[in-house]
Structures are given as structure tokens and as C-alpha cells.
Scaffold this active site. Structure first.
Site, PDB file in Angstrom:
ATOM      1  N   LYS A  20       1.578  17.006 -79.815  1.00  0.00           N
ATOM      2  CA  LYS A  20       2.644  17.198 -80.602  1.00  0.00           C
ATOM      3  C   LYS A  20       3.724  16.194 -80.479  1.00  0.00           C
ATOM      4  CE  LYS A  20       6.461  20.687 -80.214  1.00  0.00           C
ATOM      5  NZ  LYS A  20       6.982  20.865 -81.526  1.00  0.00           N
ATOM      6  N   THR A  23       9.519  17.050 -83.581  1.00  0.00           N
ATOM      7  CA  THR A  23      10.207  18.647 -83.366  1.00  0.00           C
ATOM      8  C   THR A  23      10.999  18.560 -84.357  1.00  0.00           C
ATOM      9  OG1 THR A  23      11.145  20.214 -81.921  1.00  0.00           O
ATOM     10  CG2 THR A  23      11.979  17.789 -81.731  1.00  0.00           C
ATOM     11  N   GLU A  73       2.699  18.773 -85.316  1.00  0.00           N
ATOM     12  CA  GLU A  73       3.273  19.794 -84.594  1.00  0.00           C
ATOM     13  C   GLU A  73       1.886  20.354 -84.026  1.00  0.00           C
ATOM     14  OE1 GLU A  73       5.948  21.214 -83.721  1.00  0.00           O
ATOM     15  OE2 GLU A  73       7.496  20.641 -85.137  1.00  0.00           O
TER      16      GLU A  73
HETATM   17  C1  LIG Z   1      13.848  25.644 -76.884  1.00  0.00           C
HETATM   18  C2  LIG Z   1      14.871  25.446 -77.943  1.00  0.00           C
HETATM   19  O1  LIG Z   1      15.863  25.235 -77.434  1.00  0.00           O
HETATM   20  N1  LIG Z   1      14.588  24.976 -79.226  1.00  0.00           N
HETATM   21  C3  LIG Z   1      13.430  24.910 -79.692  1.00  0.00           C
HETATM   22  C4  LIG Z   1      13.307  24.399 -81.068  1.00  0.00           C
HETATM   23  C5  LIG Z   1      12.120  23.963 -81.646  1.00  0.00           C
HETATM   24  N2  LIG Z   1      11.170  23.954 -80.788  1.00  0.00           N
HETATM   25  C6  LIG Z   1       9.712  23.630 -81.520  1.00  0.00           C
HETATM   26  O2  LIG Z   1      10.079  22.668 -82.546  1.00  0.00           O
HETATM   27  C7  LIG Z   1       9.267  22.700 -83.622  1.00  0.00           C
HETATM   28  C8  LIG Z   1       9.780  23.009 -85.147  1.00  0.00           C
HETATM   29  O3  LIG Z   1      10.994  23.650 -84.808  1.00  0.00           O
HETATM   30  C9  LIG Z   1       8.290  23.813 -83.102  1.00  0.00           C
HETATM   31  O4  LIG Z   1       6.990  23.327 -82.450  1.00  0.00           O
HETATM   32  C10 LIG Z   1       9.172  24.552 -82.215  1.00  0.00           C
HETATM   33  O5  LIG Z   1       8.573  25.337 -81.581  1.00  0.00           O
HETATM   34  C11 LIG Z   1      11.302  24.102 -79.443  1.00  0.00           C
HETATM   35  O6  LIG Z   1      10.210  24.037 -78.755  1.00  0.00           O
HETATM   36  N3  LIG Z   1      12.323  24.527 -79.044  1.00  0.00           N
END
Ligand SMILES: CC(=O)Nc1ccn([C@@H]2O[C@H](CO)[C@@H](O)[C@H]2O)c(=O)n1
Length: 104
Positions: A20, A23, A73
Site C-alpha cells: 500500500k 492513502t 491501495e
Molecule cells: C485512521 C484515520 O484517521 N483515517 C484514515 C483514513 C484513511 N485510511 C486509509 O486510506 C485509504 C483511503 O482512504 C484506505 O486505505 C483507508 O483505509 C486510513 O487507514 N485511515
């Protein structure tokens, strides 16, 4: 400017393995810049698990997402759209943050 990032624990393994490399975040979480080094911890328990270096930040709308984004991702495009719908319901304007995990 952000001074740390959090990720959901379920993405930790993919981040550490290099599977990955992006984000997608909302505007509030997009304030990082190329070259910046940030500590990364889990959202759930705030446990540090790596440092990342930001490659770049690019605006991308939900409707513009392609298989190329999903591949970065380590998901299918359908999975990625579901994840985003859960985290950011109704949000169209996203920001793609590309990053490298720094060796520990
Ligand atoms: C924990 C926090 O504060 N916020 C987030 C926001 C997003 N993401 C990851 O980014 C990508 C697209 O959004 C996907 O892989 C999501 O899971 C995350 O892990 N944590």
C-alpha cells in the site's frame, strides 16, 4: 501542516510490506508536503509502527478513481470505493498522498 498520520490497524501489514503506497484523505488530512517525514501510528491505539516520507499530494475526486489507484491501495476498485464510503460518506473531493515507508 500535519505532524503525524494515523491508519486503521487493518492496513498496517500492507503499509509495512510496501503493498500500500497511497492513502486517500479529506482536505483536513491533506496538509503534508513532498519530502516531509512523518511518524505513523494506528488509529485504534495510537501505537507507532513506522515513519513515512511523503512523495506528493494530488487532488483526486471520487469519480476519477481508477484501478491504478486501487492497485496502489492493494485493493480492487470496488473495495476501495466501499472503504472510502465508510470513512468519508458523501465526500467527493479527496487527496491522494503517495508515500514511502522509511527503513527502521
Ligand atoms: C485512521 C484515520 O484517521 N483515517 C484514515 C483514513 C484513511 N485510511 C486509509 O486510506 C485509504 C483511503 O482512504 C484506505 O486505505 C483507508 O483505509 C486510513 O487507514 N485511515
Amino acid at each position: 501542516m500535519l505532524t503525524k498520520m494515523t491508519f486503521f490497524e487493518r492496513f498496517e501489514r500492507d503499509i509495512l510490506s510496501g503493498a500500500k503506497t497511497i492513502t486517500l484523505r479529506d482536505e483536513a488530512e491533506s496538509h503534508v508536503e513532498s519530502g516531509q517525514i512523518l511518524p505513523v501510528s494506528t488509529f485504534e491505539t495510537d501505537r507507532w509502527f513506522c515513519d513515512i516520507q511523503i512523495v506528493d499530494v494530488t487532488p483526486v475526486s471520487l469519480s476519477e478513481l481508477t484501478d491504478v489507484h486501487a492497485e496502489q491501495e492493494n485493493m480492487t476498485l470496488a473495495q476501495l470505493r466501499n472503504v472510502i464510503a465508510e470513512i468519508y460518506p458523501g465526500l467527493e473531493q479527496l487527496f491522494m498522498i503517495r508515500f514511502n515507508v522509511l527503513p527502521q
